[in-house]
Design a protein around this motif. Structure first.
Motif, PDB file in Angstrom:
ATOM      1  N   UNK A  21       0.790  -1.260  -0.031  1.00  0.00           N
ATOM      2  CA  UNK A  21       0.016   0.092   0.081  1.00  0.00           C
ATOM      3  C   UNK A  21       0.853   1.274   0.036  1.00  0.00           C
ATOM      4  N   UNK A  22       0.495   2.125  -0.928  1.00  0.00           N
ATOM      5  CA  UNK A  22       1.045   3.502  -0.727  1.00  0.00           C
ATOM      6  C   UNK A  22       2.168   3.642  -1.835  1.00  0.00           C
ATOM      7  N   UNK A  23       2.658   2.425  -2.141  1.00  0.00           N
ATOM      8  CA  UNK A  23       3.542   2.253  -3.523  1.00  0.00           C
ATOM      9  C   UNK A  23       2.947   2.966  -4.700  1.00  0.00           C
ATOM     10  N   UNK A  24       3.935   3.485  -5.356  1.00  0.00           N
ATOM     11  CA  UNK A  24       3.506   4.233  -6.621  1.00  0.00           C
ATOM     12  C   UNK A  24       4.085   3.423  -7.833  1.00  0.00           C
ATOM     13  N   UNK A  51      18.915   3.770 -10.742  1.00  0.00           N
ATOM     14  CA  UNK A  51      17.661   3.963  -9.651  1.00  0.00           C
ATOM     15  C   UNK A  51      17.054   2.656  -9.208  1.00  0.00           C
ATOM     16  N   UNK A  52      16.688   2.787  -8.030  1.00  0.00           N
ATOM     17  CA  UNK A  52      16.174   1.538  -7.039  1.00  0.00           C
ATOM     18  C   UNK A  52      14.671   1.552  -7.389  1.00  0.00           C
ATOM     19  N   UNK A  53      14.309   1.220  -8.665  1.00  0.00           N
ATOM     20  CA  UNK A  53      12.891   1.154  -9.310  1.00  0.00           C
ATOM     21  C   UNK A  53      12.841   0.069 -10.420  1.00  0.00           C
ATOM     22  N   UNK A  54      11.890  -0.841  -9.814  1.00  0.00           N
ATOM     23  CA  UNK A  54      11.705  -1.903 -11.016  1.00  0.00           C
ATOM     24  C   UNK A  54      11.197  -1.577 -12.174  1.00  0.00           C
ATOM     25  N   UNK A  55      11.788  -2.124 -13.247  1.00  0.00           N
ATOM     26  CA  UNK A  55      11.262  -1.846 -14.813  1.00  0.00           C
ATOM     27  C   UNK A  55      10.806  -3.327 -15.065  1.00  0.00           C
ATOM     28  N   UNK A  56       9.396  -3.305 -15.422  1.00  0.00           N
ATOM     29  CA  UNK A  56       8.502  -4.106 -15.848  1.00  0.00           C
ATOM     30  C   UNK A  56       8.003  -4.011 -17.128  1.00  0.00           C
ATOM     31  N   UNK A  61       8.685  12.207 -19.938  1.00  0.00           N
ATOM     32  CA  UNK A  61       7.376  12.287 -19.029  1.00  0.00           C
ATOM     33  C   UNK A  61       7.656  11.088 -17.870  1.00  0.00           C
ATOM     34  N   UNK A  62       8.333  10.034 -18.099  1.00  0.00           N
ATOM     35  CA  UNK A  62       8.633   9.004 -17.115  1.00  0.00           C
ATOM     36  C   UNK A  62       9.434   9.785 -15.998  1.00  0.00           C
ATOM     37  N   UNK A  63      10.560  10.353 -16.466  1.00  0.00           N
ATOM     38  CA  UNK A  63      11.472  11.228 -15.771  1.00  0.00           C
ATOM     39  C   UNK A  63      11.062  11.980 -14.672  1.00  0.00           C
ATOM     40  N   UNK A  64      10.000  12.965 -15.448  1.00  0.00           N
ATOM     41  CA  UNK A  64       9.364  14.006 -14.599  1.00  0.00           C
ATOM     42  C   UNK A  64       8.326  13.494 -13.409  1.00  0.00           C
ATOM     43  N   UNK A  65       7.826  12.271 -13.719  1.00  0.00           N
ATOM     44  CA  UNK A  65       6.905  11.469 -12.641  1.00  0.00           C
ATOM     45  C   UNK A  65       7.380  10.739 -11.585  1.00  0.00           C
ATOM     46  N   UNK A  66       8.611  10.575 -11.856  1.00  0.00           N
ATOM     47  CA  UNK A  66       9.374   9.672 -10.480  1.00  0.00           C
ATOM     48  C   UNK A  66       9.328  10.492  -9.372  1.00  0.00           C
ATOM     49  N   UNK A  67       8.786   9.873  -8.362  1.00  0.00           N
ATOM     50  CA  UNK A  67       8.905  10.433  -6.950  1.00  0.00           C
ATOM     51  C   UNK A  67       9.613   9.409  -5.906  1.00  0.00           C
ATOM     52  N   UNK A  68       9.879   9.882  -4.743  1.00  0.00           N
ATOM     53  CA  UNK A  68      10.556   9.117  -3.744  1.00  0.00           C
ATOM     54  C   UNK A  68       9.694   7.706  -3.332  1.00  0.00           C
ATOM     55  N   UNK A  69       8.317   7.795  -3.990  1.00  0.00           N
ATOM     56  CA  UNK A  69       7.450   6.557  -3.653  1.00  0.00           C
ATOM     57  C   UNK A  69       7.384   5.761  -4.624  1.00  0.00           C
ATOM     58  N   UNK A  70       8.098   6.151  -5.838  1.00  0.00           N
ATOM     59  CA  UNK A  70       7.929   5.337  -7.248  1.00  0.00           C
ATOM     60  C   UNK A  70       8.548   4.055  -6.885  1.00  0.00           C
ATOM     61  N   UNK A  71       7.848   2.757  -7.050  1.00  0.00           N
ATOM     62  CA  UNK A  71       8.781   1.600  -7.024  1.00  0.00           C
ATOM     63  C   UNK A  71       8.836   0.808  -8.191  1.00  0.00           C
ATOM     64  N   UNK A 127      -2.562   1.086  -3.851  1.00  0.00           N
ATOM     65  CA  UNK A 127      -1.437   1.393  -4.849  1.00  0.00           C
ATOM     66  C   UNK A 127      -1.593   2.419  -5.737  1.00  0.00           C
ATOM     67  N   UNK A 128      -0.832   3.196  -6.033  1.00  0.00           N
ATOM     68  CA  UNK A 128      -1.222   4.507  -6.906  1.00  0.00           C
ATOM     69  C   UNK A 128      -0.376   4.328  -8.216  1.00  0.00           C
ATOM     70  N   UNK A 129      -1.360   4.320  -9.434  1.00  0.00           N
ATOM     71  CA  UNK A 129      -0.768   4.366 -10.799  1.00  0.00           C
ATOM     72  C   UNK A 129      -0.832   5.644 -11.444  1.00  0.00           C
TER      73      UNK A 129
END
Length: 280
Positions: free
Chosen positions: A88-91, A164-169, A127-137, A115-117
């Protein structure tokens, strides 16, 4: 080193040493006898491990250059399995052009599990770069979008997320690993609705998830076993059968599509032809 099409054609072959069966058999047993106390054969209960499913998963993980694969009961079950990695609260940042079933599942998880999408233009890397926050997983895209057939630059996104510590799916259903291998371009997880091109005969509802990292695969395996959405042994057999001919089928489909696009472009009644010719 084999050519990629050889890996497809030989998937599951000559891997049954007890009988020498060339085609891997269908193991329908749900439980397995132990030789003695604490002496498992490696198979205990078929939801956790099944010889036919293991053969499919190991072979497909090798094709995708991944650490491990989970074969699921459908393409949507594959996406739901990936969602088990989040809390919960992951983006998650998602392609705005998206298969309707995936969008419905994301909307359900947003409403019920918080979950936030966030949806962005899949062709706009900035647009992907600009949308990344510290909650982006995670970032989730389709390599070729459904239904508008936009080709996403998987490598550019992989390069963007490298540090970045972000999963790319990546949902790679439309291209398959024969035409594109996202894990070699920076993706962490690749998803397939194997019902479509991979199985190829309209008789096998199935999904596949492959992880590049052992730890991510271990987490997926645990959730896969716990939830029980595993692919049945006979469907695993059908999927392996379909994968053997994937290169031949896709080569013919690509050639047919090219000729059809050329014909339609020259037709006086056709204003616009949407045809994807280049694969990164």
């Amino acid at each position: 080193m084999y050519q990629l099409d050889t890996y497809f054609s030989q998937l599951g072959n000559k891997q049954e040493p007890s009988t020498g069966a060339v085609t891997y058999p269908v193991h329908l047993s749900t439980a397995y006898r132990h030789n003695d106390l604490h002496e498992s054969t490696g198979f205990d209960y078929t939801r956790t491990n099944n010889p036919t499913r293991d053969t499919l998963e190991q072979g497909f993980a090798a094709i995708e250059s991944g650490a491990g694969c989970c074969a699921t009961s459908s393409g949507m079950a594959a996406i739901q399995l990936v969602l088990s990695l989040f809390q919960s609260n992951d983006e998650m940042i998602v392609s705005s052009d998206l298969y309707g079933g995936t969008y419905r599942l994301f909307s359900d998880y947003e409403a019920r599990f918080q979950l936030k999408f966030t949806y962005v233009d899949p062709l706009n890397i900035q647009a992907f770069t600009d949308t990344i926050t510290d909650k982006t997983k995670a970032i989730f895209v389709e390599s070729v979008t459904n239904p508008l057939l936009k080709q996403v630059d998987v490598k550019a996104l992989g390069d963007l997320l490298k540090e970045r510590d972000i999963l790319f799916i990546v949902d790679n259903t439309f291209l398959t690993p024969y035409l594109l291998k996202p894990l070699t371009l920076g993706a962490d997880i690749v998803i397939h609705s194997a019902t479509k091109y991979l199985a190829g005969h309209n008789d096998c509802l199935s999904g596949l998830v492959v992880a590049k990292d052992e730890k991510v695969y271990a987490s997926l395996f645990q959730s896969h076993n716990a939830s029980g959405g595993t692919l049945a042994p006979f469907d695993c057999y059908l999927l392996m059968r379909g994968l053997k001919t994937l290169p031949l089928r896709l080569d013919r489909q690509v050639e047919t599509a090219k000729r059809l696009a050329q014909y339609l472009r020259a037709h006086p009644s056709i204003k616009q032809v949407y045809y994807l010719e280049r694969v990164q």
